[in-house]
Motif scaffolding. Structure first.
Motif, PDB file in Angstrom:
ATOM      1  N   ASP A 147       0.837  -1.204   0.000  1.00 32.71           N
ATOM      2  CA  ASP A 147       0.000   0.000   0.000  1.00 32.71           C
ATOM      3  C   ASP A 147       0.870   1.251   0.000  1.00 32.71           C
ATOM      4  N   LYS A 148       1.917   1.224   0.801  1.00 30.11           N
ATOM      5  CA  LYS A 148       2.825   2.365   0.871  1.00 30.11           C
ATOM      6  C   LYS A 148       3.518   2.584  -0.472  1.00 30.11           C
ATOM      7  N   PHE A 149       3.923   1.489  -1.090  1.00 29.83           N
ATOM      8  CA  PHE A 149       4.565   1.572  -2.404  1.00 29.83           C
ATOM      9  C   PHE A 149       3.623   2.180  -3.426  1.00 29.83           C
ATOM     10  N   ASP A 150       2.366   1.704  -3.443  1.00 30.37           N
ATOM     11  CA  ASP A 150       1.402   2.167  -4.435  1.00 30.37           C
ATOM     12  C   ASP A 150       1.064   3.646  -4.290  1.00 30.37           C
ATOM     13  N   GLU A 151       1.207   4.192  -3.079  1.00 27.11           N
ATOM     14  CA  GLU A 151       0.936   5.610  -2.863  1.00 27.11           C
ATOM     15  C   GLU A 151       1.856   6.500  -3.690  1.00 27.11           C
ATOM     16  N   SER A 152       3.086   6.031  -3.915  1.00 24.01           N
ATOM     17  CA  SER A 152       4.082   6.848  -4.618  1.00 24.01           C
ATOM     18  C   SER A 152       4.449   6.328  -6.002  1.00 24.01           C
ATOM     19  N   ALA A 153       4.006   5.111  -6.325  1.00 25.54           N
ATOM     20  CA  ALA A 153       4.472   4.444  -7.543  1.00 25.54           C
ATOM     21  C   ALA A 153       4.177   5.219  -8.821  1.00 25.54           C
ATOM     22  N   TYR A 154       3.064   5.947  -8.870  1.00 29.81           N
ATOM     23  CA  TYR A 154       2.669   6.606 -10.114  1.00 29.81           C
ATOM     24  C   TYR A 154       2.650   8.125 -10.009  1.00 29.81           C
ATOM     25  N   VAL A 155       3.369   8.651  -9.028  1.00 26.02           N
ATOM     26  CA  VAL A 155       3.486  10.105  -8.896  1.00 26.02           C
ATOM     27  C   VAL A 155       4.206  10.670 -10.124  1.00 26.02           C
ATOM     28  N   ASN A 156       3.700  11.762 -10.655  1.00 29.54           N
ATOM     29  CA  ASN A 156       4.300  12.337 -11.865  1.00 29.54           C
ATOM     30  C   ASN A 156       4.057  13.842 -11.910  1.00 29.54           C
ATOM     31  N   TYR A 157       5.023  14.600 -11.389  1.00 27.19           N
ATOM     32  CA  TYR A 157       4.966  16.052 -11.456  1.00 27.19           C
ATOM     33  C   TYR A 157       5.949  16.610 -12.478  1.00 27.19           C
ATOM     34  N   GLY A 158       6.577  15.720 -13.221  1.00 24.47           N
ATOM     35  CA  GLY A 158       7.528  16.182 -14.221  1.00 24.47           C
ATOM     36  C   GLY A 158       8.565  15.119 -14.523  1.00 24.47           C
ATOM     37  N   THR A 159       9.428  15.435 -15.487  1.00 25.38           N
ATOM     38  CA  THR A 159      10.480  14.526 -15.924  1.00 25.38           C
ATOM     39  C   THR A 159      11.829  15.203 -15.773  1.00 25.38           C
ATOM     40  N   ASP A 160      12.784  14.496 -15.200  1.00 23.27           N
ATOM     41  CA  ASP A 160      14.118  15.060 -14.990  1.00 23.27           C
ATOM     42  C   ASP A 160      15.158  14.089 -15.540  1.00 23.27           C
ATOM     43  N   TYR A 161      15.848  14.511 -16.606  1.00 23.35           N
ATOM     44  CA  TYR A 161      16.840  13.658 -17.256  1.00 23.35           C
ATOM     45  C   TYR A 161      18.273  14.019 -16.869  1.00 23.35           C
ATOM     46  N   GLN A 162      18.449  14.744 -15.784  1.00 24.81           N
ATOM     47  CA  GLN A 162      19.784  15.238 -15.440  1.00 24.81           C
ATOM     48  C   GLN A 162      20.824  14.126 -15.302  1.00 24.81           C
ATOM     49  N   LEU A 163      20.423  12.980 -14.770  1.00 19.06           N
ATOM     50  CA  LEU A 163      21.386  11.902 -14.548  1.00 19.06           C
ATOM     51  C   LEU A 163      21.510  10.940 -15.726  1.00 19.06           C
ATOM     52  N   GLN A 164      20.826  11.226 -16.821  1.00 20.56           N
ATOM     53  CA  GLN A 164      20.801  10.277 -17.933  1.00 20.56           C
ATOM     54  C   GLN A 164      22.190  10.006 -18.510  1.00 20.56           C
ATOM     55  N   GLY A 165      23.072  10.982 -18.461  1.00 19.67           N
ATOM     56  CA  GLY A 165      24.387  10.814 -19.081  1.00 19.67           C
ATOM     57  C   GLY A 165      25.489  10.360 -18.146  1.00 19.67           C
ATOM     58  N   TRP A 166      25.167  10.083 -16.862  1.00 17.24           N
ATOM     59  CA  TRP A 166      26.244   9.791 -15.911  1.00 17.24           C
ATOM     60  C   TRP A 166      27.001   8.509 -16.255  1.00 17.24           C
ATOM     61  N   LEU A 167      26.293   7.466 -16.691  1.00 18.30           N
ATOM     62  CA  LEU A 167      26.960   6.191 -16.930  1.00 18.30           C
ATOM     63  C   LEU A 167      27.871   6.267 -18.149  1.00 18.30           C
ATOM     64  N   MET A 168      27.409   6.931 -19.185  1.00 20.35           N
ATOM     65  CA  MET A 168      28.262   7.123 -20.360  1.00 20.35           C
ATOM     66  C   MET A 168      29.546   7.860 -19.974  1.00 20.35           C
ATOM     67  N   HIS A 169      29.407   8.901 -19.147  1.00 19.30           N
ATOM     68  CA  HIS A 169      30.568   9.669 -18.700  1.00 19.30           C
ATOM     69  C   HIS A 169      31.490   8.793 -17.844  1.00 19.30           C
ATOM     70  N   PHE A 170      30.888   7.928 -17.023  1.00 18.82           N
ATOM     71  CA  PHE A 170      31.664   7.022 -16.180  1.00 18.82           C
ATOM     72  C   PHE A 170      32.481   6.056 -17.034  1.00 18.82           C
ATOM     73  N   VAL A 171      31.853   5.492 -18.062  1.00 21.16           N
ATOM     74  CA  VAL A 171      32.547   4.575 -18.959  1.00 21.16           C
ATOM     75  C   VAL A 171      33.702   5.283 -19.664  1.00 21.16           C
ATOM     76  N   GLU A 172      33.464   6.502 -20.100  1.00 23.15           N
ATOM     77  CA  GLU A 172      34.506   7.268 -20.782  1.00 23.15           C
ATOM     78  C   GLU A 172      35.669   7.587 -19.846  1.00 23.15           C
ATOM     79  N   THR A 173      35.378   7.689 -18.548  1.00 28.26           N
ATOM     80  CA  THR A 173      36.408   8.041 -17.570  1.00 28.26           C
ATOM     81  C   THR A 173      37.249   6.837 -17.164  1.00 28.26           C
TER      82      THR A 173
END
Length: 298
Positions: free
Chosen positions: A199-225
């Protein structure tokens, strides 16, 4: 020392279009308990200016958080706040479609983006709100505290030392923030915590106030490093919830079912991770029974 949980990640609090409105009416009492030194007009303007500088300089791709703090350690807020409070942003369990996972750009290195919560979930709660994000987490400069301070009973992980301020701050005054990922139900329920119910999980599972892609490139940068081979070795068990899961993956040839949901939380596709083949409901059931596979949802 960063006092955060395994499902939390620290990043820069860069300015975005869906930031909290600084003039929005605060309608819960936690806002009234914020340390007054962190709410003055001067402090808020100073922190806003620093956030603007970080955003304009594209700091995310130039320096790690550790490098940034070390470089500015003799300046505010680091010199004035040895127990530095970071606001949290909760990311829900709404899955990203396959094309978004591909945008992480790591499949070419043999890495599966769906194994990483930071690359799989981008829908978040309302930034700066209490209801979705609750108390913040802290970075503690242990060199600035006496040893005796660490021997005292810690009443809360959000406020671990007596000199730490009330564990909630205005979102726009944080130079850093903590991304808190709900994850899949399997990940969420894997931790031995009586507070974690379906029940606790379901309370937050579909919350959607926006989309944030800030971390999308971290793994690529990590591999390059560090290089592709080292990255694959270090991240071999990412996304696995326990030792038994790792054993199953080894026995079953890395079989995994990937589930994809739309923005309304409705399941629209299931794929075999190894072959990228779309599966029917009967095929999903048969694979689970035969291999006892790890899946991204139960």
């Amino acid at each position: 020392v960063a006092i955060i949980d395994p499902d939390e990640y620290i990043t820069y609090n860069l300015i975005a279009s869906d930031d909290r409105d600084p003039e929005r009416r605060n309608d819960v009492e936690v806002f009234d308990n914020i340390d007054g030194n962190l709410t003055t007009v001067e402090y808020r303007m100073d922190m806003q200016h620093l956030r603007e500088k970080m955003t304009d300089a594209k700091i995310f791709y130039r320096k790690t958080v550790f490098e940034y703090i070390k470089e500015h350690s003799t300046e505010n807020p680091w010199i004035s706040e040895p127990c530095y409070l970071m606001p949290r942003t909760m990311f829900s369990a709404i899955e990203s479609p396959h094309e978004v996972l591909e945008d992480a750009g790591v499949e070419q290195y043999g890495l599966n983006a769906s194994r990483f919560t930071t690359l799989r979930y981008y829908k978040h709660g309302e930034k700066g709100s209490w209801y979705d994000n609750h108390f913040g987490k802290v970075l503690v400069d242990v060199s600035r505290f006496e040893e005796e301070e660490f021997k005292k009973y810690m009443t809360s992980v959000h406020n671990p030392l007596e000199l730490c301020s009330y564990p909630f701050r205005l979102y726009e005054t944080g130079l850093l923030r903590v991304h808190h990922y709900l994850g899949s139900w399997e990940q969420y329920s894997s931790r031995a915590d009586v507070r974690r119910s379906r029940d606790k999980f379901d309370e937050s599972a579909y919350v959607n106030y926006g989309t944030d892609y800030q971390l999308q490139g971290w793994l690529m940068h990590f591999v390059e490093t560090v290089g592709a081979d080292k990255a694959k070795k270090l991240l071999k068990y990412s996304g696995i919830t326990g030792v038994e899961d790792a054993d199953r993956l080894a026995r079953n040839g890395d079989i995994e079912l990937n589930y994809y949901y739309d923005e309304n939380g409705k399941l629209f596709q299931v794929k075999n991770k190894k072959t990228n083949e779309t599966l029917s409901a009967n095929e999903v059931g048969n694979i689970k029974k035969r291999y006892d596979v790890i899946s991204t949802e139960e």
